[in-house]
Design an enzyme around this catalytic site. Sequence first.
Site, short mmCIF file in Angstrom:
data_model
loop_
_atom_site.label_atom_id
_atom_site.label_comp_id
_atom_site.label_asym_id
_atom_site.label_seq_id
_atom_site.Cartn_x
_atom_site.Cartn_y
_atom_site.Cartn_z
N ASP A 127 0.84 -1.19 0.00
CA ASP A 127 0.00 0.00 0.00
C ASP A 127 0.87 1.24 0.00
O ASP A 127 2.09 1.18 0.23
CB ASP A 127 -1.05 0.00 1.12
CG ASP A 127 -0.47 0.14 2.50
OD1 ASP A 127 0.68 0.59 2.64
OD2 ASP A 127 -1.16 -0.19 3.47
N LEU A 128 0.27 2.38 -0.30
CA LEU A 128 1.00 3.63 -0.49
C LEU A 128 1.08 4.40 0.82
O LEU A 128 0.06 4.61 1.49
CB LEU A 128 0.32 4.48 -1.56
CG LEU A 128 0.31 3.87 -2.97
CD1 LEU A 128 -0.48 4.74 -3.93
CD2 LEU A 128 1.74 3.69 -3.48
N ASP A 140 -5.72 2.39 -1.71
CA ASP A 140 -4.31 2.29 -2.09
C ASP A 140 -3.75 0.90 -1.78
O ASP A 140 -2.55 0.75 -1.56
CB ASP A 140 -3.50 3.36 -1.37
CG ASP A 140 -3.53 3.21 0.15
OD1 ASP A 140 -4.55 2.71 0.66
OD2 ASP A 140 -2.55 3.57 0.81
#
Length: 298
Positions: A179-180, A222
């Site tokens: 994930d970001l 994300d």
Amino acid sequence: MENVHILTQRIPTRGDYLPFSNEQFVNNIPDPAHRLVEQLQTTLQLDEQLTLFAEFAKRIIKLSGLQFHSSLGVAQMKESDNQHTPYSFDLEVNGEHLGQLVYFCQYQLSSSIQGKLCHLHNALLYPLRNALMYNRVLQLATKDALTGLNNRSQFNDNLAQKLERSRRHHRSFSLMLLDLDHFKAVNDIHGHKAGDEVLVEFSHILQQSIRATDSVYRFGGDEFAVLIDDPEFPTNKLIAERIMAAVKNCSLLAKFGVTASIGFTLAASHDCENVIFSRADKGLYKAKAAGRNCARAV
């Protein structure tokens, strides 16, 4: 969503299936076009339809390749050789533009030959439209609308298949979750349009960082996943480092201060879907706890 009416009428005497609203059309076309329609209706795969159609078209021209260009992309016949001169025909049915049929042929097509091909196209129109509708609906069910990546539903199916293959054929694999970092701030400060641009850019990075045998998924927000067709930690580490380097060198992600955290694990023969996912998720949590912008294995 489009309604798909693929098989609606059965002729009792022969057991053939006809496309919707098409009985009069089929009955009015002569052999061999009638036989071609019957064969085309046995599949909803565009490549297979083109391969069947090509066998009939070869009775008219000596073609080396055949493609169909549509909003779904490019489909082509089996073993299509596209090196010769292309000849394009737009295909329409009831005012609807289906796409463009492209023949590849060594010899120039006369107006007479083109006329014969256009007549043969009549047999292709309705089966082709059915296949297009089916594949569009299938794409909606398995693809993420924003990025074009496979979605969570497709991930669940593919993970189950890989685990079954691993148990039966002893071909292991790896699962990577990503994930970001700091993505929420992009949406909160710069708006959802900027957030969408970041997600699309990151999806491109993932697709460019993996191999042809691997597959990428977006779960939503994300959150992303990669199924890696390799059971070795060094391969996972290499792919993770490649992704993080690409993120670092991406001007758009650097502009918003976005990085990636990654967790990965290797599949074991006794794993079920929940166990392997939970293990990769623990790796992701470790990456977050280590300060983000890094990868951790479990």
